[in-house]
Every structure is written in C-alpha cells, then in structure tokens.
Design an enzyme around this catalytic site. Structure first.
Site, PDB file in Angstrom:
ATOM      1  CE  LYS A 155      -1.916   3.023   1.931  1.00 36.98           C
ATOM      2  NZ  LYS A 155      -1.625   4.423   1.534  1.00 36.98           N
ATOM      3  CD  GLU A 168      12.421   0.510   9.007  1.00 36.20           C
ATOM      4  OE1 GLU A 168      12.441   1.290   8.051  1.00 36.20           O
ATOM      5  OE2 GLU A 168      13.165  -0.486   9.098  1.00 36.20           O
ATOM      6  CB  CYS A 224      13.016   8.820   8.866  1.00 30.43           C
ATOM      7  SG  CYS A 224      14.129   7.700   8.028  1.00 30.43           S
ATOM      8  CD  GLU A 265       9.414  12.962  11.768  1.00 29.96           C
ATOM      9  OE1 GLU A 265       8.245  12.548  11.849  1.00 29.96           O
ATOM     10  OE2 GLU A 265      10.353  12.297  11.300  1.00 29.96           O
TER      11      GLU A 265
HETATM   12  P1  NAD Z   1       2.058   8.514   7.517  1.00 30.87           P
HETATM   13  O1  NAD Z   1       2.114   7.817   8.816  1.00 30.87           O
HETATM   14  O2  NAD Z   1       1.127   9.625   7.347  1.00 30.87           O
HETATM   15  O3  NAD Z   1       1.717   7.481   6.336  1.00 30.87           O
HETATM   16  C1  NAD Z   1       2.522   6.361   6.061  1.00 30.87           C
HETATM   17  C2  NAD Z   1       1.682   5.314   5.377  1.00 30.87           C
HETATM   18  O4  NAD Z   1       0.699   4.830   6.296  1.00 30.87           O
HETATM   19  C3  NAD Z   1       0.916   5.821   4.161  1.00 30.87           C
HETATM   20  O5  NAD Z   1       0.929   4.822   3.161  1.00 30.87           O
HETATM   21  C4  NAD Z   1      -0.489   6.009   4.716  1.00 30.87           C
HETATM   22  O6  NAD Z   1      -1.490   5.907   3.738  1.00 30.87           O
HETATM   23  C5  NAD Z   1      -0.576   4.863   5.696  1.00 30.87           C
HETATM   24  N1  NAD Z   1      -1.570   5.017   6.763  1.00 30.87           N
HETATM   25  C6  NAD Z   1      -1.994   6.172   7.337  1.00 30.87           C
HETATM   26  N2  NAD Z   1      -2.932   5.894   8.280  1.00 30.87           N
HETATM   27  C7  NAD Z   1      -3.079   4.550   8.314  1.00 30.87           C
HETATM   28  C8  NAD Z   1      -3.897   3.669   9.070  1.00 30.87           C
HETATM   29  N3  NAD Z   1      -4.751   4.111  10.009  1.00 30.87           N
HETATM   30  N4  NAD Z   1      -3.808   2.345   8.853  1.00 30.87           N
HETATM   31  C9  NAD Z   1      -2.939   1.876   7.922  1.00 30.87           C
HETATM   32  N5  NAD Z   1      -2.158   2.662   7.157  1.00 30.87           N
HETATM   33  C10 NAD Z   1      -2.216   3.991   7.355  1.00 30.87           C
HETATM   34  O7  NAD Z   1       3.566   8.948   7.202  1.00 30.87           O
HETATM   35  P2  NAD Z   1       4.077   9.833   5.980  1.00 30.87           P
HETATM   36  O8  NAD Z   1       3.670  11.233   6.251  1.00 30.87           O
HETATM   37  O9  NAD Z   1       3.709   9.174   4.713  1.00 30.87           O
HETATM   38  O10 NAD Z   1       5.661   9.673   6.121  1.00 30.87           O
HETATM   39  C11 NAD Z   1       6.443  10.507   6.882  1.00 30.87           C
HETATM   40  C12 NAD Z   1       6.774   9.859   8.214  1.00 30.87           C
HETATM   41  O11 NAD Z   1       7.467   8.627   7.998  1.00 30.87           O
HETATM   42  C13 NAD Z   1       7.714  10.679   9.064  1.00 30.87           C
HETATM   43  O12 NAD Z   1       7.283  10.662  10.393  1.00 30.87           O
HETATM   44  C14 NAD Z   1       9.047   9.971   8.928  1.00 30.87           C
HETATM   45  O13 NAD Z   1       9.950  10.161   9.973  1.00 30.87           O
HETATM   46  C15 NAD Z   1       8.603   8.557   8.836  1.00 30.87           C
HETATM   47  N6  NAD Z   1       9.650   7.729   8.215  1.00 30.87           N
HETATM   48  C16 NAD Z   1      10.367   6.880   9.012  1.00 30.87           C
HETATM   49  C17 NAD Z   1      11.384   6.112   8.460  1.00 30.87           C
HETATM   50  C18 NAD Z   1      12.177   5.163   9.324  1.00 30.87           C
HETATM   51  O14 NAD Z   1      12.875   4.328   8.756  1.00 30.87           O
HETATM   52  N7  NAD Z   1      12.105   5.235  10.631  1.00 30.87           N
HETATM   53  C19 NAD Z   1      11.654   6.201   7.096  1.00 30.87           C
HETATM   54  C20 NAD Z   1      10.924   7.089   6.320  1.00 30.87           C
HETATM   55  C21 NAD Z   1       9.902   7.839   6.901  1.00 30.87           C
END
Ligand code: NAD
Length: 511
Positions: free
Chosen positions: A183, A258, A292, A390
C-alpha cells in the site's frame, strides 16, 4: 503546465492484483498533485476493503499454491538479481517520476534506483548463504530450525523517497518467500507502478506481488485488519504507528515499525569544524529535509557555538531552492500542500521559540508550489516545539551545551530515538557518548552512510523491531524448531506401571 511531467504516463494509476492492473471495485479515484503547482496531474484508483480483500486473496493463493514460498533459495535469488537489473535499468525513468511526483531535486532522485537495486542484490546474496541452527544432543536428539516464510506480508510505506522505501520492504519480504500486498503512500503513488513491469520482466510468479493504492484510513486500515495477512511492515509517522499497533492486536500480526525521528547531531569543540558543518547542512537539507534520519537538532559546544551558528546560517542562506527538475536545485518542492502548511506552521511557531538566522519564508522567486528556504533557528530551548517535534522539512534547531553530560541529556530529552550523529576528534569521548544516546543508530564523524548488514530502526517513539541484514529475514520468516529422537525413546509411562524419580522424561518436560 510543468515541462518536467513524464511523457509516458498512463491515463490513470491503478491497483495491481493477481497480475492485472485494475480499477477500484467502487470505481473511486483520488487526485494526485504536482508539488510545484499543486494542480492535479493524474488520478489514482482509491482502494478500500473490497480491493484489499481481492489483493490479499491473490497473495494468499500465490502463497498457498504457487511456487514462490518453496522455491530453492538459489532460484529465488536469480529472480531477485534480475529484479535488481531491471530496477537499475530504470534509473533515469525512476528519477524523473520520483522527482516530479514527490518534489525531490532531480540530482538527489538520481541514484535512488541504485540503492533500491542494491537492496535486492543484498538479500539475494543473503538467502543463498543462509545457515540455520542445528543442535545435537549426542545419541539422543537432533534439534534444528526449519525456516519458513511467514505468509502474506502487508507493506505500508511513506511518501519520502517512496520507491526506495518500498524496495527496503519488498526485497527481504520476497527473498524470504512471502507474498505481498503493497500500500504505497497516497501523496506519491506514481513510481510504484514501475514495479509491475520490473517484476513481470524478472519472472516473479503471478500473485506474489500486489498493489492497492488509496488512503491510510481506508486501504491501509483494511490491510492491517485483514485476517489473512500475517504481518505488517510499516514506515511512517509515530502517531500512525500507534494506531496500527492497536489494529494489529486482534489478529496478532507480527509488526515492524519504522517511525519518526528528531535526530541530534552533537558537535564538540574539538571536531573537524568544516566536516561537521558540511555534514549537518546536508543531513537536514538534503531530500528537502523530508528524511527520517535528518539531523534536525544541532547541539553545539558553547565555545564554538557563535562561530558555528554564523557559519551555518551563511551557508544555509546560499542553499539553492528551485524546481525539482533543475539540476542546480539543492532543495525543491515539499511533497504536498497539506504537508507544506504543516511545515510552515512550525516555521511560524519557531519564530517565537528561537532566533531565526536563515530562511523562514517562501523564496521570492518561487511564488507558487510548496517551496521553503533552508530555515535555521538558533538558541532553541529544549522545551520548544521545534526542538521536540518532527517537522520533516528543511528546518533545523540549534542549541548550545556546556558539558558532555548536558549534551547527552539534551540529545535524549525527546520522545524519539532513531538516529544520532557525534562530531569529535576524541575517540574515547565519541564512543562513550554514542553508547549513552538513546537511538537505534549513531554515526560518528559521518553523515548517514548505510551499511545494509547493520541493524536499521529506532527506539522509543521511533520504532519497534529492527531490520537490516539477517534481522529483516528473521522478521519475514518463522523459525520452526524440529526435535527428533535419535536413540531410544524416553517417555515417562503415565498410567502404566508408575514411574520413578530417575525417569529421564521427568528431567525436562517442555511447557
Ligand atoms: P504517515 O504515517 O502519514 O503514512 C505512512 C503510510 O501509512 C501511508 O501509506 C499512509 O497511507 C498509511 N496510513 C496512514 N494511516 C493509516 C492507518 N490508520 N492504517 C494503515 N495505514 C495507514 O507517514 P508519511 O507522512 O507518509 O511519512 C512521513 C513519516 O514517515 C515521518 O514521520 C518519517 O519520519 C517517517 N519515516 C520513518 C522512516 C524510518 O525508517 N524510521 C523512514 C521514512 C519515513
């Protein structure tokens, strides 16, 4: 009209289920925006439970009846290596799509395919060389590990460097023999489509890989709650991770998370000043600050503080902000207007929390699109929101410290614990500080250089479980213990003639 729009786009983006590109069962679509104009440039199928049900059924069928889970590791590795070649061959196309869709500067988007390809090559090597434990109890028993793929993997990915993030989950999941439903993030669905041709060309069996596009609250949620999905690997925000954690509980899924970060870079007075300056500028302003592991908090020893802040601000003012397609751009457009607004709110908050020494506004020459200058706040106290939360954009907070203890305390005084960077030429201090930092990863005198063999992941609010190297294979596999009697069977004979305290079976009954 943006000239950088790739010319070979389909009429709309679709799910990929059981080897076919398909529209949503509901027929619903959502708009995908060009981050330089915020105009709709394509529509994408918007999945919900009905689409997830179809995709999981296809993945389940491929897992239960297809060749992938039981294929010889060498044979699977050959396909993974072909995938890597296909990915690498798409470097230019991928960079163009990724840059256009997510707003990443084109020069930084180039090379993403190489990193993604390396993920497949690395796990191909690992499964061929994999050894599992066997334990002998001489003359009595042989015990060994029978490794099996866990089943259908639900992979949920974020919008920052989306293709590379997807590869980081797809490669170990497929290498382990799982079948998958991906997804992708709804802000950036464009590059995921490239997997279809890549996997088909490489000969991945039908149904092993499936995509359902859509929003987290609908498509993502249905995947997390699906009874036939055995694990969820999630990368995204900490708050989303918390929701998913709860939603995995009723079906007892394995989870890898992550999550977000607010990573400190500690710069001691004895550090190589120029190297620390270069690295900490790159660490937070590359990839638009949407990374991240960004070094978004700089903790600087008081004796060099003023000099460092001045030098940092001077350089930040010269960071080139421009269109993603311009090879001279160092920062380009943030991914989406919603995210842009969030980052800009933090910039406003920061103006009352710290001293703005660079940036802080939209560049004058870019009146439209999600652009922000490289923004630097100095003298930021530890209780400031821009120190604690963040931001995920080109915004950095600088704070002075006086002692090693204070530096460590400041570094650890946030809810996150993903990465940290330590700059000093005192080797003893470097190690001791690194050991005391609450984070999953520490780089000493280095920016974020990955070694695929090392653990990757965070502690505290930054994640759950660690991937990287064999740890990723462990997550996507079940290790079944097989115990075989070699000699006489020793069983205490309940209900027969009674038993004596010296019966061998009494020594260690299992639980
Ligand atoms: P997000 O949490 O908004 O979304 C991530 C994914 O989760 C998307 O595909 C979204 O559609 C899905 N999602 C959202 N709500 C959901 C739910 N209730 N159930 C299932 N899936 C759901 O994050 P984002 O804004 O896309 O990404 C940025 C974030 O990701 C930042 O906080 C960043 O630090 C983190 N990140 C972490 C790493 C790591 O390795 N630790 C790497 C990259 C990004």
């Amino acid at each position: 009209m943006n000239d950088a729009k790739p010319t070979d786009l389909p009429d709309q983006l679709r799910h990929y289920i059981g080897g076919k590109l398909t529209d949503s069962v509901s027929g619903e679509t959502f708009d995908v925006l060009d981050p330089t104009t915020n105009e709709v440039y394509i529509k994408c199928a918007s999945g919900d439970k009905a689409d997830v049900d179809k995709a999981v059924a296809a993945a389940r069928e491929a897992f239960d009846s297809g060749p992938w889970p039981t294929m010889m590791p060498r044979e699977r590795a050959r396909i993974l290596n072909r995938i890597a070649d296909e990915v690498q061959a798409k470097n230019e196309e991928l960079a163009a799509r990724e840059s256009f869709d997510s707003g990443l500067p084109i020069r930084q988007a180039k090379g993403q395919a190489m990193r993604a390809a390396e993920n497949f090559r690395f796990f191909a090597d690992l499964i061929v060389a994999q050894i599992d434990d066997a334990f002998r109890m001489p003359g009595r028993q042989m015990n060994y590990v029978n490794r099996k793929p866990k089943g259908v993997a639900g992979l949920i990915t974020p919008w920052n460097t989306p293709f590379m993030q997807e590869s980081w989950k797809l490669a170990p999941a497929l290498a382990s023999g799982c079948t998958v439903v991906l997804k992708p993030a709804e802000f950036t669905p464009l590059s995921a489509e490239l997997w279809v041709e890549i996997f088909e060309n490489a000969g991945l069996p039908t149904g092993v890989f499936n995509i359902v596009h859509g929003f987290g609250e609908t498509a993502g949620d249905a995947l997390v709650k699906h009874e036939d999905v055995n694990l969820i690997s999630f990368t995204g925000e900490t708050t989303t991770g918390q929701i998913i954690f709860g939603n995995c509980a009723p079906t007892m899924k394995a989870m890898s998370m992550e999550l977000g970060g607010k990573s400190p870079a500690i710069i001691f007075a004895d550090a190589d000043f120029e190297a620390a300056l270069d690295s900490t500028l790159f660490g937070v302003f590359s990839l638009n600050g949407e990374r991240c592991t960004a070094s978004s908090r700089l903790l600087v020893e008081r004796s060099i503080y003023d000099k460092f802040v001045d030098a940092y601000a001077e350089r930040a003012k010269k960071v080139v902000v421009g269109p993603p397609s311009d090879p001279t751009s160092e920062i380009a457009a943030l991914v989406h207007p919603e995210h842009y607004e969030r980052v800009m709110n933090y910039v406003e908050v920061g103006k009352s929390e710290g001293r703005l020494v660079a940036g802080g506004k939209r560049p004058d020459h870019l009146p439209v699109g999600n652009y922000l200058e490289a923004t630097v706040f100095a003298d930021v106290p530890r209780d400031a929101r821009i120190f604690q939360e963040e931001i995920f954009g080109p915004v950095v907070a600088i704070t002075p410290f006086d002692t090693v203890e204070e530096a460590i305390d400041l570094a650890n005084d946030v809810k996150y614990g993903l990465a940290a960077y330590v700059w000093t030429n005192d080797i003893t201090k470097a190690h001791n500080v690194a050991h005391q930092i609450e984070s999953g990863m520490v780089w000493i005198n280095s920016h974020n250089v990955r070694d695929l063999r090392t653990p990757f992941g965070g502690v505290k609010g930054s994640g759950l479980g660690q991937e990287g190297g064999y740890r990723s294979l462990e997550f996507y596999s079940t290790q079944q213990a097989i115990h075989v009697t070699l000699g006489d069977v020793h069983t205490t004979r309940f209900g027969a003639t009674g038993y004596s305290d010296t019966d061998p079976g009494l020594a260690g009954p299992g639980c």
